[in-house]
Design a protein around this motif. Structure first.
Motif, short mmCIF file in Angstrom:
data_model
loop_
_atom_site.label_atom_id
_atom_site.label_comp_id
_atom_site.label_asym_id
_atom_site.label_seq_id
_atom_site.Cartn_x
_atom_site.Cartn_y
_atom_site.Cartn_z
N ASP A 76 0.80 -1.06 -0.29
CA ASP A 76 -0.10 0.05 -0.10
C ASP A 76 1.03 1.07 -0.49
O ASP A 76 0.59 1.96 -0.75
CB ASP A 76 -0.73 0.00 1.06
CG ASP A 76 -2.63 -1.01 1.33
OD1 ASP A 76 -2.21 -1.09 -0.04
OD2 ASP A 76 -2.75 -1.49 1.83
N THR A 77 2.15 0.82 0.12
CA THR A 77 2.91 1.91 0.79
C THR A 77 3.42 3.16 -0.83
O THR A 77 3.56 3.76 -0.61
CB THR A 77 3.60 2.47 2.10
OG1 THR A 77 3.17 2.05 3.22
CG2 THR A 77 4.67 3.80 2.34
N ALA A 78 3.56 1.49 -1.14
CA ALA A 78 4.52 1.65 -2.41
C ALA A 78 3.85 1.98 -3.67
O ALA A 78 3.98 2.84 -4.28
CB ALA A 78 4.62 0.40 -2.86
N LEU A 79 2.49 1.80 -3.43
CA LEU A 79 1.44 2.02 -4.77
C LEU A 79 0.82 3.66 -4.19
O LEU A 79 1.10 4.51 -5.18
CB LEU A 79 0.03 0.98 -4.56
CG LEU A 79 -0.60 1.30 -5.78
CD1 LEU A 79 0.02 1.97 -7.09
CD2 LEU A 79 -1.67 0.55 -5.73
N HIS A 80 0.68 3.85 -3.01
CA HIS A 80 -0.03 5.34 -2.74
C HIS A 80 1.02 6.26 -2.36
O HIS A 80 1.23 7.36 -2.43
CB HIS A 80 -1.16 4.69 -1.29
CG HIS A 80 -2.15 3.97 -2.03
ND1 HIS A 80 -3.53 4.32 -3.53
CD2 HIS A 80 -2.59 2.78 -1.56
CE1 HIS A 80 -3.95 3.11 -3.45
NE2 HIS A 80 -3.75 2.01 -2.30
#
Length: 147
Positions: A76-80
């Motif tokens: 999630d952190t990588a994508l958002h």
């Protein structure tokens, strides 16, 4: 070169990324991150960082940083992306103070000066006691609003 951070996506993560890319859903940064992760996936194309960077018109460091973020901080952190650490700064001047700065700018400059400079305005605003301290950049932004 041996890669320290290997991208291994699960089936659900891969499907989510494909949906984002197909529909161009989200910001352009999010779509680019999705493309990078899909191309870097070892079970997918498994492109090199240089090839990904060239294809997506970004730096190799961007690809490396995204790989690292995926492995260390999660999908999630990588994508958002990371959330903001601090809130936006409060305004330095309120409406009345802004009006005084604008009025000062519209008046005559002090003796010895042909026109107001931003730095001169900032000094005079402090001297007149409108605010305790102010930067010339804040004065510029205030005056720009009215132009």
């Amino acid at each position: 070169m041996i890669k320290k951070y290997i991208v291994r996506l699960s089936d659900t993560e891969r499907e989510e990324l494909k949906a984002i890319v197909k529909k161009l859903k989200g910001s352009s940064q999010k779509v680019r991150r999705a493309l990078i992760l899909l191309k870097a996936d070892t079970e997918g194309p498994g492109w090199t960082d240089a090839k990904i960077a060239e294809a997506l018109a970004c730096r190799i460091q961007t690809v490396e940083n995204l790989r690292k973020r995926l492995v260390t901080e999660g999908f999630d952190t990588a994508l958002h992306g990371k959330p903001r650490l601090s809130a936006p700064r409060e305004k330095t001047l309120d409406g009345k103070q802004e009006a005084k700065v604008i009025a000062l700018r519209l008046g005559k400059p002090p003796k010895g000066f042909a026109s107001w400079s931003l730095r001169l305005l900032a000094v005079h605003v402090v001297e007149l006691g409108i605010v305790d301290s102010i930067s010339y950049e804040t004065v510029r932004q205030t005056l720009k609003k009215t132009a």
